[in-house]
Design a protein around this motif. Structure first.
Motif, PDB file in Angstrom:
ATOM      1  N   PRO A   1      36.542  32.088  49.583  1.00 23.69           N
ATOM      2  CA  PRO A   1      36.688  33.482  50.045  1.00 23.69           C
ATOM      3  C   PRO A   1      35.636  34.404  49.450  1.00 23.69           C
ATOM      4  O   PRO A   1      35.195  34.206  48.309  1.00 23.69           O
ATOM      5  CB  PRO A   1      38.092  33.863  49.562  1.00 23.69           C
TER       6      PRO A   1
ATOM      7  N   THR B  12      35.420  38.159  48.359  1.00 21.77           N
ATOM      8  CA  THR B  12      36.431  39.156  48.003  1.00 21.77           C
ATOM      9  C   THR B  12      35.795  40.356  47.321  1.00 21.77           C
ATOM     10  O   THR B  12      34.951  40.201  46.433  1.00 21.77           O
ATOM     11  CB  THR B  12      37.490  38.541  47.073  1.00 21.77           C
TER      12      THR B  12
ATOM     13  N   GLU C  85      40.488  42.230  48.170  1.00 22.75           N
ATOM     14  CA  GLU C  85      40.718  41.983  49.592  1.00 22.75           C
ATOM     15  C   GLU C  85      39.593  41.107  50.152  1.00 22.75           C
ATOM     16  O   GLU C  85      38.409  41.385  49.946  1.00 22.75           O
ATOM     17  CB  GLU C  85      40.781  43.309  50.354  1.00 22.75           C
ATOM     18  N   ASP C  86      39.989  40.013  50.845  1.00 24.26           N
ATOM     19  CA  ASP C  86      39.010  39.120  51.456  1.00 24.26           C
ATOM     20  C   ASP C  86      38.415  39.764  52.698  1.00 24.26           C
ATOM     21  O   ASP C  86      39.147  40.271  53.548  1.00 24.26           O
ATOM     22  CB  ASP C  86      39.668  37.785  51.842  1.00 24.26           C
TER      23      ASP C  86
END
Length: 523
Positions: free
Chosen positions: A71, A73, A77-78
């Motif tokens: 991910p 990030t 929050e991705d």
């Protein structure tokens, strides 16, 4: 890939933050992956607003079948992911270290490109509003009051001023040039220091006691009355910070110009009434849709915080604006502004304000610096008779906050027990009044379970059919009563109470609310 301090690998990763173009960015990333991880095929996916992934970039045929994904990030929050060949899964720690640099660098690059795109769109929107203003500008009494007020402020070389348009004894419009609302209320109640004279429609105001109203210095005040047809009038207050007298020449200038002002006001009123039934509804609807696009379609979210906002114009278009930006470190930069006046002219300046705000590199700006840069731009744009009050707030991930005000009401904080109090902050001068103004910044904290309301003065200034104001006391009571509600419910409670209080009376001003709720027990 070793990331010891000062290593060559770390230098290459840090260098990603300096790349200005997306093509160069991915070329540099490919070089890093090949040199440090022996990876040639890879892909980067980005999530759209609906959470759907789309391929942003593919290199050397991509990562192949069943790729490993990491991910990307920022702020918890991705916003996307890095896809590498399946064999890279065995080097997960090194890829995680890479993504820690890659994610904020790519996010900042995408943010900068989005800002450039928004600036181009805003320029088109500003031109559309300007074209409309050529048709509708003189239909509004409010812009004329502001221009006349600024004219008399310059004519008599005073510091600040205010004017009120009255119909049948009730205030219908109000213009203030750098004067707080509380000071104007005191001046309205003050007696004249000179006798009434039909041949002299201006007189000095007696200040008892003279001196300060809060932090605002009063030295000398001149009041002028402009009588209009149909029981309507405009009263004008011109204020200096130091004691002074106006010589006969200045008074003669004022006496000569007041009839011209009366003629302009009466002409505007006659014109407004003659075309009231012929409003250009289609053009106004276009302006409304343009302005709606300037307000955020969706506010950011954080696991520890709910944020809701609403802006309701008094007319088809208004001059209030709010926005919340997510900074690369996950902090939030909240901005609420109120352009003097209403209608198309106010909306034009609001649009310009948004364009400037979104062009700033918010990653490195403190709230006071944001206000200083906006003030510099607004004082340079030459829109006479217009100024902007604003509140700029930075909310960090740990709940710490920093606040700067430009002539704006301080936000109200509601603690977990329901106690309501304003954030302590220096009021500052409104934006657009004076170039080179510095703004103070205060620090605080929004603790878990607390709520914060940032609003424009159209909310407490709302009047019922009898002319009574909604007021800040009633606003604080409603906040305390609804202190257990979430952000959306709290906002709906205030707006519902405002509608009950208004009872069908026309809106006097635009009103905007922005509510933050930090969840209990989360950080």
């Amino acid at each position: 890939m070793s990331l010891t301090a000062g290593s060559t690998a770390e230098a290459r990763l840090i260098d990603l933050h300096e790349v200005l173009g997306r093509g160069d960015f991915f070329t540099r990333l490919a070089e890093i992956l090949e040199r440090d991880l022996d990876v040639r095929g890879f892909a980067v996916e980005i999530y759209d607003r609906g959470g759907n992934a789309f391929i942003e970039h593919t290199a050397d045929g991509g990562p192949g079948a069943q790729p490993a994904a990491w991910p990307l990030t920022v702020g918890g929050e991705d916003f996307g992911r890095l896809l590498l060949p399946a064999g890279a899964a065995g080097r997960g720690g090194e890829v995680v270290a890479l993504c820690r640099h890659l994610a904020p660098a790519l996010y900042h690059l995408m943010l900068a490109e989005e800002q450039e795109r928004l600036l181009a769109i805003n320029q088109e929107q500003i031109q559309a509003l300007q074209a409309m203003s050529e048709v509708l500008g003189e239909l509004d009494l409010d812009p004329l009051l502001n221009r006349l007020l600024k004219f008399f402020v310059d004519l008599l070389q005073v510091d600040v001023g205010a004017s009120r348009f009255l119909a049948d004894g009730e205030v219908r419009y109000e213009a203030r040039w750098g004067m707080p609302r509380g000071v104007l209320r005191r001046l309205v109640a003050a007696p004249a220091r000179e006798p009434e004279d039909a041949d002299r429609p201006h007189r000095l105001v007696a200040l008892d006691p003279p001196g300060n109203v809060g932090r605002f210095r009063l030295g000398a005040v001149l009041r002028a009355d402009i009588a209009l047809d149909g029981g309507r009038a405009v009263d004008l207050y011109l204020v200096t910070g130091e004691e002074r007298t106006w010589d006969p020449h200045q008074r003669s200038l004022l006496r000569s110009c007041l009839p011209l002002a009366a003629a302009a006001l009466q002409r505007a009123l006659d014109h407004e009434e003659s075309i009231r039934r012929h409003r250009l509804s289609e053009q106004l609807e276009v302006a409304r849709r343009i302005q709606e696009q300037l307000l955020p379609a969706r506010l950011p979210s954080r696991p520890d915080m709910d944020i809701v906002g609403r802006s309701l114009p008094a007319q088809y278009v208004g001059g209030d604006y709010y926005d919340v930006l997510v900074l690369p470190d996950g902090a939030l930069l909240a901005f609420v502004a109120d352009v003097s006046g209403k209608g198309v002219q106010a909306a034009m300046r609001m649009s310009a304000l948004r364009a400037v705000l979104h062009s700033l590199d918010a990653e490195i700006l403190a709230p006071a610096c944001v206000l200083s840069r906006l003030n510099r731009q607004l004082t340079a744009d030459g829109m006479a008779g217009r100024f902007v009050t604003a509140a700029c707030l930075r909310l960090n991930l740990d709940g710490g906050l920093r606040l700067a005000l430009a002539g704006h009401e301080p936000p109200l904080r509601v603690d977990a027990s329901g106690a309501v109090a304003p954030l302590d902050a220096e009021p500052g001068l409104p934006l657009g009044l004076r170039d080179g103004t510095d703004y103070a910044e205060t620090a605080g904290r929004l603790a878990p379970g607390e709520r914060l309301l940032v609003y424009t003065d159209g909310l407490p200034d709302t009047r019922d059919p009898g002319g009574r104001q909604y007021g800040e006391e009633r606003l604080r009571r409603r906040l305390a009563e609804a202190s257990g509600a979430g952000a959306a419910a709290l906002l709906d409670t205030i707006l519902s109470d405002l509608e009950r209080f208004r009872a069908g009376a026309p809106w006097a001003d635009d009103h905007t609310l922005l509510v933050f709720h930090r969840h209990e027990g989360e950080s």
